[in-house]
Write a protein that holds these residues in place. Structure first.
Motif, PDB file in Angstrom:
ATOM      1  N   ARG A   1       0.825  -1.222   0.000  1.00 21.02           N
ATOM      2  CA  ARG A   1       0.000   0.000   0.000  1.00 21.02           C
ATOM      3  C   ARG A   1       0.850   1.259   0.000  1.00 21.02           C
ATOM      4  NH1 ARG A   1      -3.996  -3.081   2.807  1.00 21.02           N
ATOM      5  NH2 ARG A   1      -2.739  -2.978   4.696  1.00 21.02           N
ATOM      6  N   MET A   2       2.037   1.196   0.553  1.00 20.81           N
ATOM      7  CA  MET A   2       2.930   2.347   0.522  1.00 20.81           C
ATOM      8  C   MET A   2       3.649   2.469  -0.816  1.00 20.81           C
ATOM      9  SD  MET A   2       2.614   3.876   3.422  1.00 20.81           S
ATOM     10  CE  MET A   2       4.063   4.947   3.447  1.00 20.81           C
ATOM     11  N   LEU A   3       3.986   1.341  -1.409  1.00 19.44           N
ATOM     12  CA  LEU A   3       4.861   1.314  -2.575  1.00 19.44           C
ATOM     13  C   LEU A   3       4.122   1.497  -3.898  1.00 19.44           C
ATOM     14  CD1 LEU A   3       7.875   0.828  -3.191  1.00 19.44           C
ATOM     15  CD2 LEU A   3       7.366  -1.616  -3.331  1.00 19.44           C
ATOM     16  N   GLU A   4       3.131   0.679  -4.137  1.00 13.74           N
ATOM     17  CA  GLU A   4       2.504   0.647  -5.461  1.00 13.74           C
ATOM     18  C   GLU A   4       1.688   1.905  -5.796  1.00 13.74           C
ATOM     19  OE1 GLU A   4       0.901  -3.185  -6.848  1.00 13.74           O
ATOM     20  OE2 GLU A   4       1.620  -4.023  -4.952  1.00 13.74           O
ATOM     21  N   PRO A   5       0.781   2.361  -4.921  1.00 16.30           N
ATOM     22  CA  PRO A   5       0.021   3.565  -5.290  1.00 16.30           C
ATOM     23  C   PRO A   5       0.923   4.777  -5.518  1.00 16.30           C
ATOM     24  CG  PRO A   5      -1.069   2.415  -3.499  1.00 16.30           C
ATOM     25  CD  PRO A   5       0.268   1.779  -3.661  1.00 16.30           C
ATOM     26  N   ALA A   6       2.009   4.889  -4.759  1.00 17.38           N
ATOM     27  CA  ALA A   6       2.925   6.017  -4.956  1.00 17.38           C
ATOM     28  C   ALA A   6       3.558   5.961  -6.336  1.00 17.38           C
ATOM     29  CB  ALA A   6       4.004   6.015  -3.872  1.00 17.38           C
TER      30      ALA A   6
ATOM     31  N   LEU B   1       4.062  -1.935 -12.374  1.00 15.28           N
ATOM     32  CA  LEU B   1       3.601  -0.702 -11.736  1.00 15.28           C
ATOM     33  C   LEU B   1       4.730  -0.049 -10.946  1.00 15.28           C
ATOM     34  CD1 LEU B   1       0.043  -1.609 -10.339  1.00 15.28           C
ATOM     35  CD2 LEU B   1       0.621  -0.449 -12.479  1.00 15.28           C
ATOM     36  N   VAL B   2       5.469  -0.844 -10.200  1.00 15.18           N
ATOM     37  CA  VAL B   2       6.565  -0.286  -9.401  1.00 15.18           C
ATOM     38  C   VAL B   2       7.707   0.175 -10.300  1.00 15.18           C
ATOM     39  CG1 VAL B   2       8.251  -0.790  -7.601  1.00 15.18           C
ATOM     40  CG2 VAL B   2       5.911  -1.599  -7.362  1.00 15.18           C
ATOM     41  N   ALA B   3       7.857  -0.461 -11.460  1.00 10.06           N
ATOM     42  CA  ALA B   3       8.879  -0.022 -12.418  1.00 10.06           C
ATOM     43  C   ALA B   3       8.616   1.409 -12.891  1.00 10.06           C
ATOM     44  CB  ALA B   3       8.927  -0.965 -13.613  1.00 10.06           C
ATOM     45  N   MET B   4       7.381   1.876 -12.773  1.00 14.26           N
ATOM     46  CA  MET B   4       7.051   3.256 -13.124  1.00 14.26           C
ATOM     47  C   MET B   4       7.826   4.253 -12.271  1.00 14.26           C
ATOM     48  SD  MET B   4       2.900   2.859 -13.592  1.00 14.26           S
ATOM     49  CE  MET B   4       2.645   4.623 -13.464  1.00 14.26           C
ATOM     50  N   SER B   5       8.267   3.808 -11.101  1.00 12.04           N
ATOM     51  CA  SER B   5       9.020   4.695 -10.209  1.00 12.04           C
ATOM     52  C   SER B   5      10.382   5.066 -10.792  1.00 12.04           C
ATOM     53  CB  SER B   5       9.239   4.025  -8.851  1.00 12.04           C
ATOM     54  OG  SER B   5      10.132   2.919  -8.982  1.00 12.04           O
ATOM     55  N   GLY B   6      10.910   4.202 -11.671  1.00  9.97           N
ATOM     56  CA  GLY B   6      12.242   4.427 -12.220  1.00  9.97           C
ATOM     57  C   GLY B   6      13.358   4.111 -11.241  1.00  9.97           C
TER      58      GLY B   6
ATOM     59  N   VAL C   1      15.657   1.532  -9.180  1.00  9.84           N
ATOM     60  CA  VAL C   1      16.133   0.152  -9.120  1.00  9.84           C
ATOM     61  C   VAL C   1      15.909  -0.427  -7.729  1.00  9.84           C
ATOM     62  CG1 VAL C   1      18.174  -1.319  -9.269  1.00  9.84           C
ATOM     63  CG2 VAL C   1      17.818   0.491 -10.962  1.00  9.84           C
ATOM     64  N   GLN C   2      16.162   0.358  -6.694  1.00  8.30           N
ATOM     65  CA  GLN C   2      16.012  -0.140  -5.330  1.00  8.30           C
ATOM     66  C   GLN C   2      14.563  -0.489  -5.012  1.00  8.30           C
ATOM     67  OE1 GLN C   2      18.152   1.676  -2.068  1.00  8.30           O
ATOM     68  NE2 GLN C   2      19.544   2.704  -3.472  1.00  8.30           N
ATOM     69  N   LEU C   3      13.631   0.348  -5.470  1.00 10.19           N
ATOM     70  CA  LEU C   3      12.222   0.042  -5.223  1.00 10.19           C
ATOM     71  C   LEU C   3      11.789  -1.206  -5.984  1.00 10.19           C
ATOM     72  CD1 LEU C   3      10.529   3.572  -5.200  1.00 10.19           C
ATOM     73  CD2 LEU C   3      11.113   2.117  -3.247  1.00 10.19           C
ATOM     74  N   GLN C   4      12.311  -1.385  -7.185  1.00 11.02           N
ATOM     75  CA  GLN C   4      11.987  -2.590  -7.950  1.00 11.02           C
ATOM     76  C   GLN C   4      12.555  -3.835  -7.283  1.00 11.02           C
ATOM     77  OE1 GLN C   4      12.138  -2.101 -12.420  1.00 11.02           O
ATOM     78  NE2 GLN C   4      12.928  -0.093 -11.841  1.00 11.02           N
ATOM     79  N   GLN C   5      13.744  -3.718  -6.712  1.00 14.26           N
ATOM     80  CA  GLN C   5      14.312  -4.844  -5.972  1.00 14.26           C
ATOM     81  C   GLN C   5      13.478  -5.161  -4.741  1.00 14.26           C
ATOM     82  OE1 GLN C   5      18.306  -3.386  -5.354  1.00 14.26           O
ATOM     83  NE2 GLN C   5      19.087  -4.329  -7.227  1.00 14.26           N
ATOM     84  N   MET C   6      13.022  -4.125  -4.059  1.00 14.37           N
ATOM     85  CA  MET C   6      12.161  -4.320  -2.897  1.00 14.37           C
ATOM     86  C   MET C   6      10.872  -5.030  -3.311  1.00 14.37           C
ATOM     87  SD  MET C   6      10.456  -1.492  -0.336  1.00 14.37           S
ATOM     88  CE  MET C   6      12.071  -0.811   0.093  1.00 14.37           C
TER      89      MET C   6
END
Length: 221
Positions: free
Chosen positions: A96-101, A144-149, A151-156
């Motif tokens: 809920r913290m990661l994907e909607p952001a 969806l998380v790849a939209m953040s650009g 790498v660390q968030l995608q690994q998470m």
């Protein structure tokens, strides 16, 4: 059940950190559904197949244990984890913290990638292929998380999805769990295509709330 090593050796590459590589391989196997909950991870078999020392393998197990992907039992060995209700709540707190952001503010919206995943999910649904639907769902949320650009968030997210795959295993007797989310995902893409990213983020929060409640309800008995 012992792990089927398959073609792990074929995946070996020059990696600056062998421990991280071993953890990545095992995590990806779990995320792909190839190592279900309860699978025993034999040190001897894995060390031989992956051509690493048993100390390196133990370090990788320690990393995965911190991520709640594997569990070590004294005098029994290391097993792929079987998530409980507490694990589900923690997973969805992170999601809920990661994907909607990422959906609302991520700078790298890739609609063709999302469209391709939806097409795969619909094809799997039409053929009644539950495992493929689950895999497409994983791909969608990773996208969806790849939209953040980041790498660390995608690994998470990769770590979270590995845990999610273990949770999905508990729903193998409920194939409709995956079916209904195919069009939920498609609806999010419609909002993103229209530039309604705040609405998409809010819809995703509701979607995640509903999925969590359904999973907890299934685990409760």
């Amino acid at each position: 059940m012992l792990v089927n090593l398959g073609d792990i050796t074929a995946e070996r590459s020059d990696h600056a950190n062998t421990t991280a590589w071993v953890a990545d391989v095992l995590r990806s196997r779990i995320a792909a559904g190839k190592l279900p909950p309860g699978t025993k991870l034999s040190e001897q078999q894995l060390a031989a197949s992956m051509q690493v020392s048993r100390n390196t393998l133990r370090e990788a197990f320690a990393m995965l244990s911190i991520e709640s992907v594997v569990t070590r039992y004294p005098n029994r060995g290391v097993f792929v984890a079987s998530p409980d209700a507490g694990s589900v709540r923690e997973i969805y707190s992170v999601r809920r913290m990661l994907e909607p952001a990422a959906v609302q503010w991520g700078p790298e919206l890739d609609l063709p990638r999302l469209d391709a995943v939806i097409a795969d999910a619909r094809a799997a649904r039409s053929r009644g292929l539950v495992a493929e639907m689950a895999a497409a769902n994983q791909d969608f949320h990773q996208s969806l998380v790849a939209m953040s650009g980041s790498v660390q968030l995608q690994q998470m997210m990769g770590r979270v999805l590995a845990e999610m795959r273990l949770v999905f295993h508990s729903m193998r007797s409920e194939p409709d769990f995956h079916t209904r989310y195919v069009e939920e995902n498609a609806s999010l893409v419609v909002l993103l295509r229209a530039g309604r990213r705040a609405e998409a983020a809010e819809a995703l929060r509701g979607y995640l709330d509903a999925a969590e409640a359904e999973l907890l309800g299934h685990l409760a008995p």
